[in-house]
Design a protein around this motif. Structure first.
Motif, short mmCIF file in Angstrom:
data_model
loop_
_atom_site.label_atom_id
_atom_site.label_comp_id
_atom_site.label_asym_id
_atom_site.label_seq_id
_atom_site.Cartn_x
_atom_site.Cartn_y
_atom_site.Cartn_z
N THR A 200 1.03 -1.33 0.30
CA THR A 200 -0.34 -0.03 0.09
C THR A 200 1.26 1.86 -0.07
OG1 THR A 200 -1.42 -0.93 1.06
CG2 THR A 200 -2.08 1.44 1.47
N THR A 201 1.66 1.61 1.04
CA THR A 201 3.17 2.21 1.01
C THR A 201 3.13 2.64 -0.36
OG1 THR A 201 3.30 2.42 2.94
CG2 THR A 201 5.16 3.38 1.99
N LEU A 202 3.69 1.62 -1.78
CA LEU A 202 5.01 2.23 -2.64
C LEU A 202 3.93 2.11 -3.43
CD1 LEU A 202 7.09 -1.25 -2.61
CD2 LEU A 202 7.56 1.48 -2.29
N THR A 203 2.82 1.92 -3.12
CA THR A 203 1.62 1.79 -4.60
C THR A 203 0.69 2.83 -4.19
OG1 THR A 203 -0.29 0.18 -3.96
CG2 THR A 203 1.74 -0.54 -5.55
N ARG B 230 6.29 -3.00 -10.63
CA ARG B 230 7.26 -2.40 -10.49
C ARG B 230 7.32 -3.03 -8.53
NH1 ARG B 230 9.27 3.47 -9.15
NH2 ARG B 230 10.97 3.21 -8.50
N VAL B 231 5.82 -3.48 -7.85
CA VAL B 231 6.29 -3.38 -6.85
C VAL B 231 6.69 -4.91 -6.54
CG1 VAL B 231 4.64 -4.03 -4.76
CG2 VAL B 231 4.55 -2.16 -5.25
N GLU B 232 6.11 -5.86 -7.73
CA GLU B 232 6.21 -7.37 -7.76
C GLU B 232 8.44 -7.47 -8.09
OE1 GLU B 232 4.99 -10.93 -10.36
OE2 GLU B 232 3.59 -9.62 -10.32
N LYS B 233 8.36 -6.88 -9.18
CA LYS B 233 10.06 -6.89 -9.48
C LYS B 233 10.63 -6.82 -7.96
CE LYS B 233 12.77 -5.44 -13.41
NZ LYS B 233 13.83 -4.82 -12.42
#
Length: 210
Positions: free
Chosen positions: A181-184, A193-196
């Motif tokens: 949640t913080t990153l998105t 990008r989060v998954e990578k």
């Protein structure tokens, strides 16, 4: 065969379909209100009104508000596609790096599709013991999967100084709903990008250098 006989033949299917539609409508209404208003501020009457059904119907289908929330949590678990997770984890070509990527992809799907439900269950669990059990059970199931995967790796796969339990803790710290949640939501990252980043960070933090 007369039209009347044909209609009677499909009455059971029609009733089943209507019941499933009612369940789904109630669940969707509850999810919408819980997320918008918060769990504590939403009543069963609110849910019934939003779903267009009677209050007794909500009770007959889900028991109570906690039962309804438990059903939402169960549906959230399934939304990540557990069958796909298991198939990809068990694939013959899936080594440790690939298995970490598979688990990260599952968490991304789960948070993307049902992050709101996970968050509301966690918040509601602070005051509702039954929902605290629901939240703990979900966390425990996730840990069990990671323990099973990490324990299946040959000795020396985990980075020096890490045992299976510590590796599970590191994974849980990296791939959490809060980090997602913080990153998105706050930092503008895309789910891709989060998954990578998760995949790269997990390999770096958990696996011995090649």
């Amino acid at each position: 065969m007369s039209a009347e006989v044909g209609r009677r033949r499909y009455d059971s299917l029609r009733r089943t379909t209507q019941a499933l539609e009612t369940r789904a409508g109630i669940a969707e209404a509850a999810r919408r209100l819980f997320v918008e208003r918060g769990w504590a501020a939403t009543t069963v009457r609110d849910v019934a009104r939003e779903a267009g059904v009677s209050v007794p119907t909500v009770y007959s289908v889900y028991g109570n508000k906690a039962g309804l929330t438990r059903a939402l949590a169960d549906a959230a678990d399934l939304s990540g596609d557990v069958a796909q997770l298991l198939a990809e984890l068990e694939a013959p070509e899936a080594g440790p790096g690939r298995q970490l990527a598979v688990m990260a992809a599952f968490d991304r799907r789960l948070f993307e599709r049902a992050g709101d439900v996970i968050t509301l269950v966690r918040e509601a669990s602070r005051t509702e013991p039954e929902l605290a059990d629901v939240y703990r059970d979900g966390r425990a199931r996730a840990d069990e999967t990671r323990v099973a995967v990490f324990s299946s790796w040959p000795a020396g796969t985990l980075r020096a100084g890490l045992d299976v339990r510590a590796a599970v803790d590191v994974y849980a710290g990296l791939c959490s709903i809060d980090v997602y949640t913080t990153l998105t939501a706050e930092r503008g990252w895309s789910p891709d990008r989060v998954e990578k980043w998760w995949c790269e960070a997990l390999v770096r933090e958990l696996l011995s250098p090649p």
